[in-house]
Design a protein around this motif. Structure first.
Motif, PDB file in Angstrom:
ATOM      1  N   SER A 173       3.809  -1.963   8.114  1.00  5.63           N
ATOM      2  CA  SER A 173       3.451  -1.200   6.919  1.00  5.63           C
ATOM      3  C   SER A 173       3.133   0.235   7.281  1.00  5.63           C
ATOM      4  O   SER A 173       3.508   1.161   6.568  1.00  5.63           O
ATOM      5  CB  SER A 173       2.246  -1.821   6.229  1.00  5.63           C
TER       6      SER A 173
ATOM      7  N   ASP B 298       8.046  -2.722   1.174  1.00 10.93           N
ATOM      8  CA  ASP B 298       7.075  -3.360   2.059  1.00 10.93           C
ATOM      9  C   ASP B 298       6.829  -4.790   1.595  1.00 10.93           C
ATOM     10  O   ASP B 298       6.084  -5.015   0.641  1.00 10.93           O
ATOM     11  CB  ASP B 298       5.765  -2.559   2.062  1.00 10.93           C
ATOM     12  N   GLU B 299       7.449  -5.732   2.231  1.00 14.43           N
ATOM     13  CA  GLU B 299       7.367  -7.150   1.861  1.00 14.43           C
ATOM     14  C   GLU B 299       7.497  -7.336   0.351  1.00 14.43           C
ATOM     15  O   GLU B 299       6.614  -7.895  -0.284  1.00 14.43           O
ATOM     16  CB  GLU B 299       6.025  -7.731   2.329  1.00 14.43           C
TER      17      GLU B 299
HETATM   18 MG   LIG Z   1       1.807  -4.846   5.974  1.00 13.48          MG
END
Ligand SMILES: [Mg+2]
Ligand SMILES: Nc1ncnc2c1ncn2[C@@H]1O[C@H](COP(=O)(O)OP(=O)(O)OP(=O)(O)O)[C@@H](O)[C@H]1O
Ligand SMILES: Nc1ncnc2c1ncn2[C@@H]1O[C@H](COP(=O)(O)OP(=O)(O)OP(=O)(O)O)[C@@H](O)[C@H]1O
Ligand SMILES: [Mg+2]
Lengths: 320, 294, 277, 318, 277
Positions: free
Chosen positions: C70, C198-199
């Motif tokens: 991240s 991000d995910e």
């Molecule tokens: Mg993360």
């Protein structure tokens, strides 16, 4: 100018009006008449000062606004005599200052310095009333000396005054130093002898009333008005000034009356400069001069003698 | 560790559970205590004041005669004061909160200002009265008018509002502002379009509570010198005024002169409590609605 | 005691059917990261990162929790700077310009580089307002134009049909997967060149995940995509290149199929065979 | 699947070009970005000005007082007779009244408030909490003037029915009523502190077979301790600053005594008395008001700093 | 468009070396769940669960997010009742006694069934106080006995050596992995029969994860362990039996090696091959 003449006329009309106050319809009729006659004044009259005098002055102000000049706003505050003088004796100060004592030399000096002409108007008479608990069935009458003895602390037990009375400690109560009433009691009645050490001095009259109403052995002093409205809670002590006991009442209180020794005048002070500049202030001053005695009774004060009132009124009218 | 066997057989679970339920009742009764006092207090003023409340009482002008007296002047005075307090506290309060929460760097200045605000929140209201008297009534020469009273009360509740606005801003989820920044929005755009709207319900709740504090305050006004008798209604910011709590104060003081004043005071208390109650309900409704949405 | 078990994970990576499409031109480097180091106050979160991201490809970043995925992706649009006390060294060139000095305004960078977050984060506004937020902020006011943008973006995010009748409803009323696609649409509305994710599916159910994955494959035709994922199969399914990070370092960076079928580094192998993470 | 139809998205609008064009002329926005923080900073500094204003107001007048009354006499004097022929200005009777009334208040509000907080945060259901908490908060919102008369006309007579020694004005009942007033402050803030103790910790304890009471006393309260203490200190400082209740219910005797059945005066009540009284401007009495107010200000400031210190010192990291 | 890729995950599950140890007696059923249904107000979170947990084994529960793993494990010590509005039907027999009626005091149940949570949740107290918390509350006062418990428990949780010199320091000063082991020690201190673990390593780094996994294998000798994990490899590594849950239902429950190597249900296969989750 023409302004003042008009207000003079107005004054006369008003004076006759107050006589027929009882008749509501006529009252409103003449009020409308006033309006038609373009006598309507506008503006503010600002009054501050003593809380003792406040009920009377508030009553008067209200009557004036309701019946005389609906567009004049008379504001009555109650900061206290001295705090009131503080606001009175400045540039653009208040128009009136109510006082439960006469103006002090320093205050007068300040006024002179600022070029404020001050007129003293005596508004009513207050009878300092000594009260005890309603259950107190012994000390219903006391001599002036005994009062002094009690409050100075020369006697501390009821039985010291009269051996038939209970052997109980006397508890004294009174308004604190903040009040003109205290000053009068201390200076004029006790003749500047120190008060008994354990006297309970309070700021609020409601507190005082409750305290005496609660304490069988209590004795307290305050203005007649506070007794008058709380007769169910406290009883007034008859004072013997030498010719038998006198109970305070609107009849006995007076500078010449039987209760004279415990009577004191209360005042309002007028800023004469303001009265000259602002017609509404002048108008209101005249109104005060004329009607002051009409409201004294219902607010717990005794009226001042008629002659004195008349003289005062003339003095006020002479401002113009 | 066979010694621990004792633990499983002999841990006095029954006694412990009994203790738990006894204390639970004590905790509950404690909570109840506050509520009972509240009820007594309200019932007492209702008994004393309710029968004096009618439309005339609410809409009439002030009078020294108990049966004619009304509180419209005081209501209007309170409203006018709010006209000053609301914008002043909202602008300064929310502005300060935004600065402290979103702009200022964590450091000496910020911590100084925050400590200062925390201190101000604890300063007795009567001291604000003295400040208002010196600064607004005398120095700015406003006199005891709506504006002076409003500014005094605004300063008084400002710290409360700032703190609650800060909390509101802090509670806005970071992912919302991230989303905005992520699209190239500037800081002020993000604050204006995302953070402020999201924090608005909480800020409103906080400011309503702060306002109700201002509405109920008496002590600073006694110092400012509010007229005890003022019959005309205030018309603007530069008029003298009286307010509901002041009216209660004066009437109760004078109840030793006119017994009915005590009833008038009680009736005014009822009205004041009603106003506060309505304001608080609004705050609670906003709060609950907002919480449900999250 | 030590783990003695041996496991082997074989992942048959598909030959991405879309890769054949439009990759005839010279591949262009969009992001060129050189010797990037990043600290959160004391924490050294990124260590000597060197990485090139190519246009119109999906680059996946995998690695265990806390490895810096991240952090890295947020450095690419400088969102990481929202955390106080962040310090960096090294350079990241975006289309040739270093974004870590201030030669490029951060707002301009973010206008060109969109971001989709782990948790769907629509604004608490209507769907329409969510999508028009970006264009409006950037000065587009015309209603007809905005309408067009909304439709195009929502179509682009494969959610137009599901929401076209309730554009004025609050986006919070949508399911998680729908919210995430609205967030993607919001991001598409300002037509970025790069999309960072991000995910994006980690908070979604399997069906929604599927939809978003398909969408990503579709988006690749027009956008450069960098995606962080904790789901190795997902990385394998959708990405062209994969970065494996560990403890703030890039351990391995290669073609996706190669990384999964034939990891060069022992740690990569351990990770993709589920020895940790 | 719908995605098929989506592939025909056209970039006809060319938003990015439009945006790039807009970027160039957005000078006003840039201006705002710089201006806004400055404006906000100025707004935030108004609070600092307020403090300066208060200090200036108080100090500039108190100075006159301390020119006439030595500071030492002021702070050590046990007699306060501002209007007597031999005026004495000792603040101890007022400090005494203030401390005693606040102490009574916290003795009432501390246990009751804390126990209410425990009930609300640990035992009550969400629904009950959501009803009771705002109801309790009404207590804090009731104008203090209302409390004053409640103390004077209800609590005092009530106590006197079984404790006749109590005087009609006394420090006890305003103390009690002040306590009632600050219950919600303690309950609410402590409840917040306890609610913000992570559930994980609570669950960790309950999962070991402890009762709710044990979990609360042994785990939750220690973890929320800093918040609870801070709520106490804030409540005390509110009690110290409270004016109308004591003004009305405690009378105005400037008693230096520890007998709670007697009338006493607090610093705040003294300020009301003097500012509404007959003290002529320039008199020592008038200035004494500011000396007392300054003392009060410093007093509450110390309390607040203490609260801050305590909550930082005892803060649990979780 | 639909996902056409095919992947296959082969996991060679070890033959647990510890299983040979003490499993000569008749295996005893510790938990017997019958037709368990659970609702959170409206949400039907557990549907007709039937499951037997055997003594001195590790039972792993796997499944995608939201499938009800935590809910189920929390039902086993009735922690789930802390959520208002929870309702259940069916029975869970713990050592023959139904725990869902009130025939067994919940506090007694929890004294016998320890729990370790996803996020390490030590009390904000010293390590020593953390471990002695349970014994003290349950009436053990003697200092020497407490000292012994502390040492034994911390040893049992494989953290004694790391903390023995700082027992009086706050547990919050420890790393996440150490905190988690302190929590396990805290749980061991009251010598439970069963230990429930809800993703005990998901907040930990790889090294700490390894340590906790080894610890679990050690603990199995004395305790019955039920563990929720999102890491399939972890389940494969440490468990004897595995439960696969989906949407509140038990899809498959069998020996771990069998479930991973030869899933009976298509959904299990999809999940363990990473098709979703
Ligand atoms: Mg993360
Ligand atoms: N705001 C922050 N302040 C300080 N340290 C941080 C912050 N955010 C992340 N870190 C640290 O930086 C490191 C990398 O974190 P990062 O969030 O980038 O990991 P990640 O790979 O995204 O993990 P995950 O898979 O859990 O999202 C971690 O050690 C983390 O503790
Ligand atoms: N407190 C709650 N109130 C209402 N619904 C809940 C609550 N906790 C969980 N649920 C719901 O119950 C279902 C099962 O949740 P649970 O936490 O048991 O899933 P899980 O398998 O543990 O997921 P994860 O892997 O994310 O921890 C989910 O649909 C969830 O939304
Ligand atoms: Mg879970």
């Amino acid at each position: 100018g023409s302004d003042s003449e008009e207000s003079d006329d107005n004054e006369e009309a008003n004076a006759s009006e107050t006589d027929t106050e009882a008749e509501e319809t006529e009252d409103t009729a003449s009020e409308e008449e006033n309006a038609d006659a373009s006598e309507e004044l506008e503006g503010n009259v600002v009054i501050d000062g003593s809380g003792t005098v406040y009920p009377l002055m508030a009553r008067l102000a209200e009557e004036y606004m309701v019946n005389e000049q609906p567009n004049v706003s008379v504001e009555v505050s109650r900061a206290g005599t001295s705090a009131g003088f503080e606001k009175f004796l400045v540039e653009d100060g208040t128009d009136f200052n109510d006082a439960s004592r006469s103006i002090k030399d320093e205050e007068q000096a300040k006024a002179d310095e600022l070029g404020i002409e001050v007129m003293e108007i005596k508004t009513a008479l207050d009878g300092l009333t000594i009260v005890v608990n309603p259950e107190n069935d012994w000390a219903t009458e006391l001599t002036a000396e005994q009062i002094t003895d009690i409050f100075v602390g020369n006697v501390t037990n009821w039985s010291e005054i009269n051996s038939d009375w209970p052997d109980e400690k006397i508890q004294a109560y009174g308004p604190n130093e903040n009040h003109g009433t205290y000053e009068f009691f201390y200076e004029d009645i006790l003749e500047e002898q120190d008060l008994v050490g354990d006297i309970n001095l309070q700021q609020e009259y409601s507190t005082l009333v409750t305290l005496v109403a609660d304490d069988v052995n209590g004795i307290g002093f305050f203005g007649f008005g506070y007794y008058d409205n709380n007769q169910d809670q406290v009883q007034a002590v008859g004072i013997d000034f030498g010719d038998g006991a006198v109970t305070p009442s609107l009849e006995t209180i007076g500078e010449e009356g039987p209760y004279a020794d415990y009577t004191r005048p209360v005042f309002t002070y007028l800023n004469v400069n303001n009265a000259q500049e602002k017609p509404e202030v002048y108008d209101y001053a005249v109104y005060v001069g004329e009607t002051i005695n009409d409201f004294a009774g219902e607010t717990g004060f005794a009226p001042i003698p008629d002659e004195e009132q008349q003289a005062q009124l003339e003095e006020i009218q002479a401002i113009q | 560790m066979e010694k621990l066997e004792a633990l499983h057989q002999n841990n006095k679970m029954n006694a412990r559970l009994r203790k738990n339920s006894i204390w639970k009742s004590i905790f509950f009764l404690s909570t109840l205590f506050g509520l009972v006092v509240l009820a007594i207090l309200i019932i007492r003023v209702l008994i004393q004041g309710l029968e004096w409340i009618d439309l005339e009482f609410i809409t009439s002008r002030l009078s020294t005669q108990a049966d004619k007296a009304g509180i419209m002047g005081a209501i209007l005075g309170t409203l006018w004061v709010m006209v000053v307090v609301i914008p002043v506290t909202l602008i300064i309060g929310v502005g300060s909160a935004i600065y402290l929460e979103l702009y200022s760097k964590k450091g000496k200045i910020q911590s100084f200002i925050e400590t200062n605000i925390a201190n101000l929140a604890g300063v007795p209201s009567i001291v604000y009265g003295l400040l208002g008297l010196t600064a607004f009534v005398r120095l700015m020469d406003l006199g005891n008018v709506v504006l002076a009273g409003g500014l005094t009360l605004a300063l008084l509740v400002l710290p409360i509002l700032i703190v609650s606005a800060q909390e509101a801003l802090r509670a806005v989820p970071g992912h919302l502002s991230e989303a905005s920044y992520g699209m190239g929005a500037t800081k002020w755009q993000t604050i204006r379009k995302i953070i402020l709207p999201a924090a608005l319900p909480s800020i409103l709740t906080g400011s309503i509570l702060a306002l109700s504090r201002a509405i109920g305050e008496t002590a600073p006004l006694t110092v400012l010198g509010i007229p005890a008798l003022l019959i005309p209604f205030p018309q603007g910011l530069l008029d003298t005024f009286t307010a509901l709590p002041m009216q209660i104060y004066y009437w109760t003081l004078d109840s030793s002169l006119v017994a009915e004043y005590a009833n008038l005071a009680a009736a005014t208390i009822v009205i004041l409590l009603l106003i506060l109650f309505i304001l608080n309900s609004i705050a609670i409704i906003i709060r609950n609605k907002y919480h449900q949405r999250n | 005691m030590s783990i003695t078990t041996q496991k082997k994970v074989q992942i048959d990576v598909k030959n991405n059917d879309t890769t054949t499409e439009s990759k005839t031109e010279q591949p262009r480097v969009v992001y060129d990261t050189k010797d990037l180091n990043l600290w959160y106050s004391e924490t050294h979160a990124l260590k000597d990162i060197n990485l090139e991201v190519t246009e119109n490809e999906v680059t996946a970043i995998i690695g265990p929790s806390g490895c810096g995925k991240s952090t890295y992706i947020k450095t690419l649009n400088r969102m990481v700077e929202l955390v106080p006390g962040v310090g960096t060294t090294g350079t990241i060139a975006y289309k040739g310009k270093n974004i870590l000095d201030n030669s490029m305004k951060v707002e301009d960078l973010r206008t060109q580089v969109g971001m989709v977050f782990q948790k769907p984060n629509p604004f608490p506004k209507s769907i329409y307002e969510n999508v028009t937020y970006g264009p409006k902020i950037h000065g587009i006011k015309k209603k007809s134009l905005l309408d067009e943008i909304v439709e195009n973006s929502l179509r682009g995010a494969a959610i137009w049909d599901e929401v076209k009748d309730r554009l004025n409803q609050n986006a919070y009323g949508l399911s998680g997967g729908q919210q995430q696609r609205v967030c993607i649409a919001r991001c598409l509305a300002i037509e970025p060149d790069v999309i960072l994710m991000d995910e994006p599916t980690s908070a979604l159910d399997p069906i929604s995940t599927l939809k978003v994955e398909e969408l990503i494959k579709e988006l690749k035709k027009k956008y450069t995509i960098i995606i962080v994922t904790h789901n190795m199969q997902q990385a394998a399914r959708i990405s062209d290149k994969t970065v494996f990070m560990l403890n703030g370092e890039v351990v391995e960076f290669s073609e996706t199929d190669q990384l999964f079928s034939n990891p060069k580094d022992k740690r990569t192998e351990d990770y993709i065979t589920g020895r940790f993470g | 699947m719908a995605t098929n139809s989506d592939s025909n998205v056209n970039k006809a609008v060319n938003v990015s070009e439009l945006i790039a064009k807009n970027k160039k002329k957005k000078s006003i926005n840039n201006y705002m970005e710089k201006l806004v923080p400055t404006i906000l900073f100025l707004l935030a500094s108004i609070t600092v000005l307020t403090t300066i204003g208060i200090l200036y107001t108080l100090i500039s007048e108190a100075v006159h007082f301390f020119m006439e009354v030595p500071i030492l006499d002021f702070f050590t004097g046990t007699e306060l007779k501002p209007l007597s022929q031999n005026p004495e200005f000792g603040i101890l009777p007022l400090l005494n009244g203030t401390i005693i009334s606040s102490l009574i208040a916290i003795l009432v509000a501390g246990p009751i408030g804390l126990m209410s907080a425990i009930f609300l945060s640990e035992y009550a259901s969400d629904k009950v909490r959501r009803i009771i908490k705002p109801l309790l908060e009404i207590l804090a919102g009731i104008p203090t003037i209302v409390y004053g008369f409640f103390a004077f006309t209800f609590v005092t007579p009530l106590i006197r029915t079984f404790w006749p020694q109590l005087e009609a004005t006394n420090i006890l009942s305003p103390g009690l009523v002040m306590g009632i007033m600050i219950i919600p402050m303690i309950a609410s803030l402590s409840e917040d502190a306890m609610t913000s103790v992570p559930n994980g910790i609570r669950e960790g304890s309950l999962a070991m077979g402890t009762t709710k009471l044990e979990t609360t006393v042994k785990v939750v309260i220690p973890a929320a301790f800093s918040g609870i203490i801070a709520s106490f200190v804030l409540a005390i400082s509110r009690a110290i600053g409270e004016t109308m209740i004591v003004t009305i219910a405690s009378g105005s005797s400037k008693n230096f005594s520890f007998d709670i059945t007697e009338s006493m005066q607090t610093m705040t009540a003294f300020i009301v008395e003097v500012s509404g009284g007959e003290a002529p401007a320039g008199s020592t009495l008038h200035y004494s008001l500011y000396a007392v107010a300054l003392t009060l200000f410093v007093f509450t400031m110390i309390m607040n700093l203490l609260a801050k210190y305590v909550s930082r010192k005892f803060r649990e990291e979780y």
